[in-house]
Design a protein around this motif. Structure first.
Motif, short mmCIF file in Angstrom:
data_model
loop_
_atom_site.label_atom_id
_atom_site.label_comp_id
_atom_site.label_asym_id
_atom_site.label_seq_id
_atom_site.Cartn_x
_atom_site.Cartn_y
_atom_site.Cartn_z
N THR A 163 0.74 -1.31 0.09
CA THR A 163 -0.01 0.00 0.10
C THR A 163 0.87 1.29 0.05
OG1 THR A 163 -0.21 0.25 2.22
CG2 THR A 163 -1.87 -1.12 1.43
N GLY A 164 2.04 1.26 -0.16
CA GLY A 164 2.93 2.43 -0.09
C GLY A 164 2.85 3.49 -0.97
N GLY A 165 2.64 4.63 -0.57
CA GLY A 165 2.55 5.91 -1.38
C GLY A 165 3.74 6.43 -1.97
N ASP A 166 3.62 7.48 -2.65
CA ASP A 166 4.73 8.23 -3.35
C ASP A 166 5.30 9.40 -2.54
OD1 ASP A 166 2.63 9.86 -3.86
OD2 ASP A 166 2.73 9.69 -5.96
N ALA A 167 5.34 9.57 -1.58
CA ALA A 167 5.83 10.65 -0.66
C ALA A 167 7.45 10.82 -0.78
CB ALA A 167 5.19 10.66 0.76
N SER A 168 7.91 9.61 -1.03
CA SER A 168 9.45 9.60 -0.98
C SER A 168 9.81 9.80 -2.47
CB SER A 168 9.90 8.14 -0.49
OG SER A 168 9.60 7.28 -1.23
N GLY A 169 8.93 10.00 -3.40
CA GLY A 169 9.18 10.36 -4.88
C GLY A 169 9.01 9.02 -5.61
N THR A 170 8.84 7.90 -5.35
CA THR A 170 8.58 6.69 -6.01
C THR A 170 7.38 5.95 -5.67
OG1 THR A 170 10.96 6.47 -6.64
CG2 THR A 170 9.57 4.62 -7.08
N ARG A 171 6.34 5.82 -6.48
CA ARG A 171 5.09 5.13 -6.02
C ARG A 171 5.67 3.58 -6.04
NH1 ARG A 171 0.30 6.18 -5.34
NH2 ARG A 171 0.19 7.96 -6.43
N ILE A 172 5.45 2.82 -4.80
CA ILE A 172 5.95 1.64 -4.53
C ILE A 172 4.96 0.65 -4.11
CG2 ILE A 172 8.24 2.31 -3.54
CD1 ILE A 172 7.21 2.08 -0.91
#
Length: 175
Positions: A62-71
């Motif tokens: 379910t990871g988002g993309d706040a770190s720059g990459t949609r995971i």
């Protein structure tokens, strides 16, 4: 799935049973947390992940993309995490599965094995399926009988390396 069905997990609840989760990770949006001891009893405490594996599995789910990459495969799904006890993986994982089902999980990710088929786990897994949850487990090692991946009511996936070969013989060999 995102393009074909125009969904990123909205309305779904995905549970991850693993080493925990780091709720401060920028790509993790934790909706529910539980921790279980080696006997399968609920433990009070804040979310944490001393190993990092559970955070990684939560990010894949379910990871988002706040770190720059949609995971994440389903970044708009709700994330429920149950931390298992490394000294009692079987009992704590069954407790985590039951907690996930009680909390409306649609899918329950379990990227571990607790050894040869454990008869005491068959009923909780059957109950999860009957409740509408999909248990998802990893195929780990070359042994076809390791659970929970060996249960017939579990969706089992094996990892592959860069050359698309089974990771650590994770497919159990030829069938």
């Amino acid at each position: 799935v995102w393009d074909r069905f125009d969904t990123r997990g909205e309305g779904a609840r995905i549970a991850v049973i693993d080493t925990g989760v780091d709720p401060s990770h920028p790509d993790i949006d934790l909706d529910a947390w539980a921790e279980f001891d080696a006997e399968g009893r609920r433990v009070d405490g804040d979310p944490h992940d001393p190993n990092g594996h559970g955070t990684g599995m939560s990010g894949i789910a379910t990871g988002g993309d706040a770190s720059g990459t949609r995971i994440g495969v389903a970044p708009d799904a709700d994330l429920l995490v149950a931390r298992q006890d490394p000294d009692g993986v079987l009992a704590s994982s069954i407790a985590g599965l039951e907690w996930a089902v009680e909390n409306g999980a649609d899918a329950v990710s379990m990227s571990f094995e607790f050894g040869p088929l454990a008869h005491e786990a068959i009923e909780p897994f059957s109950n999860a399926v009957a409740a509408g949850a999909v248990p998802v487990a990893s195929a780990f090692g070359s042994e076809l009988f390791f659970a929970p991946g060996a249960f017939h009511h579990t969706l089992t996936a094996g990892a592959v390396d860069e050359e698309l070969n089974p990771y650590r013989d994770g497919n159990g060999g030829e069938i």
